[in-house]
Design an enzyme around this catalytic site. Structure first.
Site, PDB file in Angstrom:
ATOM      1  N   THR A   1     -45.317  28.865  -2.476  1.00 26.48           N
ATOM      2  CA  THR A   1     -45.244  27.462  -3.321  1.00 26.48           C
ATOM      3  C   THR A   1     -45.223  26.320  -2.204  1.00 26.48           C
ATOM      4  O   THR A   1     -45.571  25.348  -2.272  1.00 26.48           O
ATOM      5  CB  THR A   1     -43.864  27.500  -4.091  1.00 26.48           C
ATOM      6  OG1 THR A   1     -44.042  28.931  -4.951  1.00 26.48           O
ATOM      7  CG2 THR A   1     -44.020  26.249  -5.086  1.00 26.48           C
ATOM      8  N   THR A   2     -44.255  26.473  -1.220  1.00 23.54           N
ATOM      9  CA  THR A   2     -44.011  25.204  -0.219  1.00 23.54           C
ATOM     10  C   THR A   2     -45.261  25.153   0.557  1.00 23.54           C
ATOM     11  O   THR A   2     -45.563  23.867   0.660  1.00 23.54           O
ATOM     12  CB  THR A   2     -42.834  25.500   0.609  1.00 23.54           C
ATOM     13  OG1 THR A   2     -41.907  25.719  -0.218  1.00 23.54           O
ATOM     14  CG2 THR A   2     -42.552  24.357   1.629  1.00 23.54           C
TER      15      THR A   2
ATOM     16  N   TYR B   1     -46.799  32.465 -16.612  1.00 22.99           N
ATOM     17  CA  TYR B   1     -47.715  31.697 -17.902  1.00 22.99           C
ATOM     18  C   TYR B   1     -48.081  33.079 -19.007  1.00 22.99           C
ATOM     19  O   TYR B   1     -47.488  33.083 -20.065  1.00 22.99           O
ATOM     20  CB  TYR B   1     -48.719  30.849 -17.326  1.00 22.99           C
ATOM     21  CG  TYR B   1     -49.429  30.267 -18.562  1.00 22.99           C
ATOM     22  CD1 TYR B   1     -48.764  29.052 -19.105  1.00 22.99           C
ATOM     23  CD2 TYR B   1     -50.596  30.453 -18.948  1.00 22.99           C
ATOM     24  CE1 TYR B   1     -49.125  28.544 -19.893  1.00 22.99           C
ATOM     25  CE2 TYR B   1     -51.074  29.763 -19.949  1.00 22.99           C
ATOM     26  CZ  TYR B   1     -50.505  28.730 -20.491  1.00 22.99           C
ATOM     27  OH  TYR B   1     -51.033  27.980 -21.576  1.00 22.99           O
TER      28      TYR B   1
ATOM     29  N   TYR C   1     -40.411  38.112  -5.427  1.00 22.79           N
ATOM     30  CA  TYR C   1     -39.873  36.707  -5.433  1.00 22.79           C
ATOM     31  C   TYR C   1     -39.711  36.705  -6.911  1.00 22.79           C
ATOM     32  O   TYR C   1     -40.330  36.773  -7.695  1.00 22.79           O
ATOM     33  CB  TYR C   1     -40.885  35.751  -5.133  1.00 22.79           C
ATOM     34  CG  TYR C   1     -40.741  34.358  -5.185  1.00 22.79           C
ATOM     35  CD1 TYR C   1     -39.382  34.023  -4.984  1.00 22.79           C
ATOM     36  CD2 TYR C   1     -41.807  33.428  -5.069  1.00 22.79           C
ATOM     37  CE1 TYR C   1     -39.046  32.532  -5.055  1.00 22.79           C
ATOM     38  CE2 TYR C   1     -41.282  32.123  -4.883  1.00 22.79           C
ATOM     39  CZ  TYR C   1     -40.078  31.532  -4.988  1.00 22.79           C
ATOM     40  OH  TYR C   1     -39.732  30.361  -4.904  1.00 22.79           O
TER      41      TYR C   1
ATOM     42  N   ARG D   1     -39.624  28.690 -12.197  1.00 24.81           N
ATOM     43  CA  ARG D   1     -41.149  28.763 -12.098  1.00 24.81           C
ATOM     44  C   ARG D   1     -41.995  29.676 -13.016  1.00 24.81           C
ATOM     45  O   ARG D   1     -43.076  29.048 -13.609  1.00 24.81           O
ATOM     46  CB  ARG D   1     -41.668  28.715 -10.371  1.00 24.81           C
ATOM     47  CG  ARG D   1     -41.200  27.492  -9.960  1.00 24.81           C
ATOM     48  CD  ARG D   1     -41.885  27.421  -8.435  1.00 24.81           C
ATOM     49  NE  ARG D   1     -41.261  26.337  -7.513  1.00 24.81           N
ATOM     50  CZ  ARG D   1     -41.993  25.344  -7.635  1.00 24.81           C
ATOM     51  NH1 ARG D   1     -42.908  25.187  -8.231  1.00 24.81           N
ATOM     52  NH2 ARG D   1     -41.512  24.202  -6.930  1.00 24.81           N
TER      53      ARG D   1
ATOM     54  N   LYS E   1     -36.669  38.032  -2.588  1.00 28.05           N
ATOM     55  CA  LYS E   1     -36.104  36.542  -2.773  1.00 28.05           C
ATOM     56  C   LYS E   1     -35.707  36.207  -3.826  1.00 28.05           C
ATOM     57  O   LYS E   1     -36.246  36.127  -4.885  1.00 28.05           O
ATOM     58  CB  LYS E   1     -37.341  35.776  -2.132  1.00 28.05           C
ATOM     59  CG  LYS E   1     -37.167  34.055  -2.200  1.00 28.05           C
ATOM     60  CD  LYS E   1     -38.126  33.446  -1.912  1.00 28.05           C
ATOM     61  CE  LYS E   1     -38.062  31.954  -2.064  1.00 28.05           C
ATOM     62  NZ  LYS E   1     -38.937  31.049  -1.638  1.00 28.05           N
TER      63      LYS E   1
ATOM     64  N   ILE F   1     -34.976  32.425   2.842  1.00 26.66           N
ATOM     65  CA  ILE F   1     -36.225  32.022   2.780  1.00 26.66           C
ATOM     66  C   ILE F   1     -36.290  30.684   2.443  1.00 26.66           C
ATOM     67  O   ILE F   1     -35.993  30.231   1.304  1.00 26.66           O
ATOM     68  CB  ILE F   1     -37.221  32.839   1.906  1.00 26.66           C
ATOM     69  CG1 ILE F   1     -37.225  34.287   2.277  1.00 26.66           C
ATOM     70  CG2 ILE F   1     -38.594  32.345   1.900  1.00 26.66           C
ATOM     71  CD1 ILE F   1     -37.931  35.323   1.634  1.00 26.66           C
TER      72      ILE F   1
END
Length: 366
Positions: free
Chosen positions: A108-109, A171, A195, A200, A223, A262
């Site tokens: 994402t980053t 989603y 993750y 999100r 994570k 992380i």
């Protein structure tokens, strides 16, 4: 050749071949109908490097489990929106020099969500090729589409990544059984970090699902962004966890048993984040960094990080939309934070700048 008769190939001599009747339908019915995805040319726990020395990229799951500081690395851009690989390489190299042990590529980053898969796999391969002997390369090859996750993970391991980062389908959410099946479709390929970030994805991965998945020797760990109580629940069961929340990572590491973090903040102050994870409980340093962490996440990540790296002169002030820089008042705040923490602790060598609004380039098509 007589043994081949009835199975698609006959021969009258050593030269002439011609089709023969196919085997009866019943022969196909006896075969297993269960489909298992291929292993992407990977011997379990050992991955084929791309243009590298024979052993430098070979990694097993325990090597990933041992990592304490992993940076979710930023992807810089050129003014036309393409990757700025020179700036990217400098940023990764700074991470290595400051003791960071792994990087998440295209997370994402790193804005993997704004990349084509061609760009994504290229960047993973580039990182392995340039830095795979000095730092563990963890490719974010997850997707809400199981088909895409399988394909991207095959490609990621084929170009030499050491481990994969996978997220649960977002989603278009699925059931718990569907989440487990999704992860099982990719975990057999190599070391895997799961993750969990419900903020999100809109869906929590509960401990019951992780416990089932932990039966795989390829699960390196989780994570976890739900909080430290969840971290403790896993560590008490022997499951490796990295904090996914920078502002909780100090307590997560020293009070709740997390292996490490992380981190987004380590893009900016990698040496201080290593110190926070390696040198014992340090409440003073943690308190010193908390305002910076709060500043970084006042808007959805990676908006704050992108703005900060531009102000530090480490990345060009180029944003792929829909991300836009923080407003002027927030950029002034960052300059003051850098001065308070000490410019020497931050990446780059230029003086920190506020930058004008007109300095930023926003790109919608690239």
């Amino acid at each position: 050749m007589a043994a081949l008769k009835g199975y698609g190939l006959c021969s009258m001599d050593s030269v002439l071949h011609f089709p023969c009747p196919r085997p009866p339908f019943e022969a196909y019915k006896r075969r297993s109908s269960r489909w298992v995805s291929p292993k992407a040319a990977v011997v379990p726990n050992f991955h084929l490097p791309m243009r590298s020395l024979e052993v430098k990229n070979r990694t097993n799951t325990d090597d990933i489990k041992a990592l304490r500081v992993i940076t979710a690395i930023k992807t810089p851009y050129l003014p036309d929106g393409r990757f700025d690989l020179e700036a990217y390489d400098d940023l990764v190299n700074i991470q290595i020099q400051n003791g960071v042990e792994g990087v998440i590529v295209g997370g994402t980053t790193g804005e993997g969500q704004l990349m084509s898969w061609d760009e994504h796999i290229m960047l993973i391969g580039h990182t392995v090729n340039c830095f795979g002997g000095s730092i563990k390369v963890i490719g974010n090859t997850g997707s809400n589409s199981t088909r895409e996750a399988i394909h991207a993970t095959e490609q990621g391991f084929a170009v030499g990544m050491h481990a994969a980062l996978h997220i649960n389908p977002y989603y278009g959410k699925t059931s718990m059984d569907g989440i487990i099946a999704h992860f099982q479709s990719v975990m057999h390929m190599g070391p895997t970090i799961i993750y969990n970030v419900p903020g999100r994805t809109g869906q929590d991965i509960p401990p019951s699902a992780i416990l089932k998945l932990s039966r795989s020797s390829n699960l390196a760990g989780v994570k976890e962004c739900v909080g430290n109580k969840r971290v403790e629940e896993y560590t008490e069961r022997g499951i490796v966890v990295w904090s996914g929340n920078d502002d909780e990572c100090h307590d997560s590491r020293w009070d709740y048993g997390a292996r490490g973090v992380i981190s987004v903040t380590s893009n900016l102050v990698p040496g201080l984040m290593r110190k926070l994870m390696f040198e014992g409980r340090n409440s003073d340093l943690n308190s010193k960094l908390l305002p910076l962490m709060g500043w970084l996440f006042q808007e959805p990540n990676p908006i704050g990080l992108n703005t900060a790296l531009a102000q530090l002169g480490v990345a060009r002030p180029v944003f792929r939309l829909p991300y836009v820089p923080l407003p002027l008042a927030k950029r002034v705040e960052f300059v003051k934070m850098v001065e308070e923490i000490g410019r020497e602790h931050f990446v780059g060598e230029r003086d920190v700048q506020v930058l004008d609004d007109d300095d930023f380039i926003l790109i919608g098509r690239y």
